[in-house]
Scaffold this motif. Structure first.
Motif, PDB file in Angstrom:
ATOM      1  N   GLY A 172      -0.151  -4.227  -3.680  1.00 51.43           N
ATOM      2  CA  GLY A 172      -1.021  -4.683  -4.762  1.00 51.43           C
ATOM      3  C   GLY A 172      -1.939  -3.582  -5.235  1.00 51.43           C
ATOM      4  N   ALA A 173      -2.443  -2.786  -4.294  1.00 50.04           N
ATOM      5  CA  ALA A 173      -3.369  -1.706  -4.648  1.00 50.04           C
ATOM      6  C   ALA A 173      -2.680  -0.626  -5.470  1.00 50.04           C
ATOM      7  N   VAL A 174      -1.456  -0.252  -5.073  1.00 49.91           N
ATOM      8  CA  VAL A 174      -0.764   0.800  -5.815  1.00 49.91           C
ATOM      9  C   VAL A 174      -0.376   0.305  -7.205  1.00 49.91           C
ATOM     10  N   ALA A 175      -0.033  -0.972  -7.322  1.00 53.59           N
ATOM     11  CA  ALA A 175       0.300  -1.530  -8.636  1.00 53.59           C
ATOM     12  C   ALA A 175      -0.916  -1.514  -9.553  1.00 53.59           C
ATOM     13  N   ASP A 176      -2.077  -1.905  -9.020  1.00 53.89           N
ATOM     14  CA  ASP A 176      -3.294  -1.946  -9.820  1.00 53.89           C
ATOM     15  C   ASP A 176      -3.754  -0.551 -10.229  1.00 53.89           C
ATOM     16  N   GLN A 177      -3.672   0.393  -9.304  1.00 55.11           N
ATOM     17  CA  GLN A 177      -4.220   1.715  -9.560  1.00 55.11           C
ATOM     18  C   GLN A 177      -3.372   2.544 -10.519  1.00 55.11           C
ATOM     19  N   PHE A 178      -2.040   2.385 -10.426  1.00 54.18           N
ATOM     20  CA  PHE A 178      -1.161   3.259 -11.207  1.00 54.18           C
ATOM     21  C   PHE A 178      -0.380   2.526 -12.297  1.00 54.18           C
ATOM     22  N   GLY A 179      -0.530   1.212 -12.370  1.00 52.38           N
ATOM     23  CA  GLY A 179       0.158   0.461 -13.412  1.00 52.38           C
ATOM     24  C   GLY A 179       1.660   0.408 -13.251  1.00 52.38           C
ATOM     25  N   TRP A 219       0.588   8.580  -3.229  1.00 53.96           N
ATOM     26  CA  TRP A 219      -0.634   7.869  -2.856  1.00 53.96           C
ATOM     27  C   TRP A 219      -0.336   6.818  -1.796  1.00 53.96           C
ATOM     28  N   LEU A 220       0.746   6.110  -1.959  1.00 50.02           N
ATOM     29  CA  LEU A 220       1.115   5.074  -1.001  1.00 50.02           C
ATOM     30  C   LEU A 220       1.376   5.685   0.372  1.00 50.02           C
ATOM     31  N   ARG A 221       1.978   6.852   0.401  1.00 52.11           N
ATOM     32  CA  ARG A 221       2.249   7.522   1.666  1.00 52.11           C
ATOM     33  C   ARG A 221       0.959   8.024   2.326  1.00 52.11           C
ATOM     34  N   GLU A 222       0.067   8.607   1.510  1.00 53.48           N
ATOM     35  CA  GLU A 222      -1.107   9.286   2.063  1.00 53.48           C
ATOM     36  C   GLU A 222      -2.277   8.351   2.354  1.00 53.48           C
ATOM     37  N   GLN A 223      -2.418   7.293   1.556  1.00 54.66           N
ATOM     38  CA  GLN A 223      -3.607   6.450   1.657  1.00 54.66           C
ATOM     39  C   GLN A 223      -3.404   5.175   2.472  1.00 54.66           C
ATOM     40  N   THR A 224      -2.207   4.962   2.953  1.00 61.08           N
ATOM     41  CA  THR A 224      -1.954   3.762   3.759  1.00 61.08           C
ATOM     42  C   THR A 224      -1.381   4.167   5.104  1.00 61.08           C
TER      43      THR A 224
END
Length: 277
Positions: free
Chosen positions: A191-198, A230-235
């Motif tokens: 959900g976070a990656v969808a919101d942040q990057f569209g 981002w998904l790899r690094e921030q989660t």
């Protein structure tokens, strides 16, 4: 470019056959960067098909219709498309010549056939349409404005689509990842990656394989790659790259929902009703 897929057939709605045509077309279009915006199954009713074509031809860059071609009473697709585009249904001379040649070959190879087949049953299409040859069967497809009409029998549909495949292209990019985490553990991160990057995100658990397939889709390849990084690094979730295989798509997506079961056309023995359907 966006596209909508219309599959026509009472047998699809009744669950008598699986809707593999829509799945196949969606995969082909998506692979070419086309955004598949809608998929619908409609009955063999001319008014319903016509209304769908009328609305969707205005809303989407392309509409692909499969099924309901031929000479049986339930084959209403061509007149319905003509009505939806406000055109007359006419016998196309190019298609007629092609169908007559095919019919001559059929009767030559099967001299015991004693029933009537008329070229106009298969060569009628919206006025001004361009026929699309059908190397695998009798009924040609056609393109009228932004509406592409294809047979319903899978091998015929695929062969006819191949003749117009180059007309479809777009900028939609996708990435497929796999994680050993269950779908619920991924929800907040996705959900976070969808919101942040569209980007659009889908997750498809495969319990037998013990992993979840994650599909990210975006209109810009650079943004999509940034979202993946981002998904790899921030989660803290484990992610592995991978290609979607036919088996994984069938098993994982079916476990997630039944939505990807879409249009098939009757097997060779039921050919007339599906190329037609």
């Amino acid at each position: 470019m966006d596209a909508a897929i219309v599959t026509v057939g009472n047998e699809l709605l009744a669950g008598d056959i699986e809707n593999t045509n829509a799945t196949w077309l969606a995969n082909e279009l998506s692979g070419r960067g086309v955004e598949v915006a809608r998929i619908i199954v409609v009955p063999d009713e001319e008014t319903v098909v016509a209304a769908t074509i009328r609305e969707w031809a205005e809303r989407f860059d392309a509409v692909l219709v499969t099924g309901g071609l031929g000479g049986t009473p339930d084959d209403v697709t061509m007149p319905a498309v003509a009505a939806g585009l406000d055109r007359e249904l006419v016998v196309n001379p190019v298609a007629e010549a092609d169908v007559e040649e095919t019919l001559a070959r059929i009767f030559e190879e099967n001299p015991d056939l004693d029933f009537e087949l008329r070229a106009e049953w298969y060569a009628s299409m919206p006025e001004g349409a361009t026929p699309i040859p059908n190397p695998e069967g009798l009924a040609p497809g056609c393109v009228a404005d932004n509406v592409y009409v294809l047979p319903g029998i899978p091998e015929e549909m695929e062969a006819v689509f191949a003749n117009v495949a180059d007309a479809f292209g777009g900028e939609v990019a996708t990435r497929t990842l796999y994680s050993p985490e269950p779908e619920g553990a991924l929800a907040s991160h996705l959900g976070a990656v969808a919101d942040q990057f569209g980007v659009r995100v889908g997750s498809y658990p495969n319990r037998d394989a013990g992993q979840t397939r994650i599909k990210l889709t975006g209109n810009d390849a650079g943004t999509l790659e940034t979202a993946v990084e981002w998904l790899r690094e921030q989660t803290d979730i484990a992610l592995a790259d991978g290609e979607k295989t036919e088996r994984e798509s069938a098993d994982g997506d079916r476990a997630h929902s039944d939505a990807e079961s879409n249009d098939s056309d009757v097997a060779a023995s039921d050919t007339e009703s599906n190329d037609e359907t």
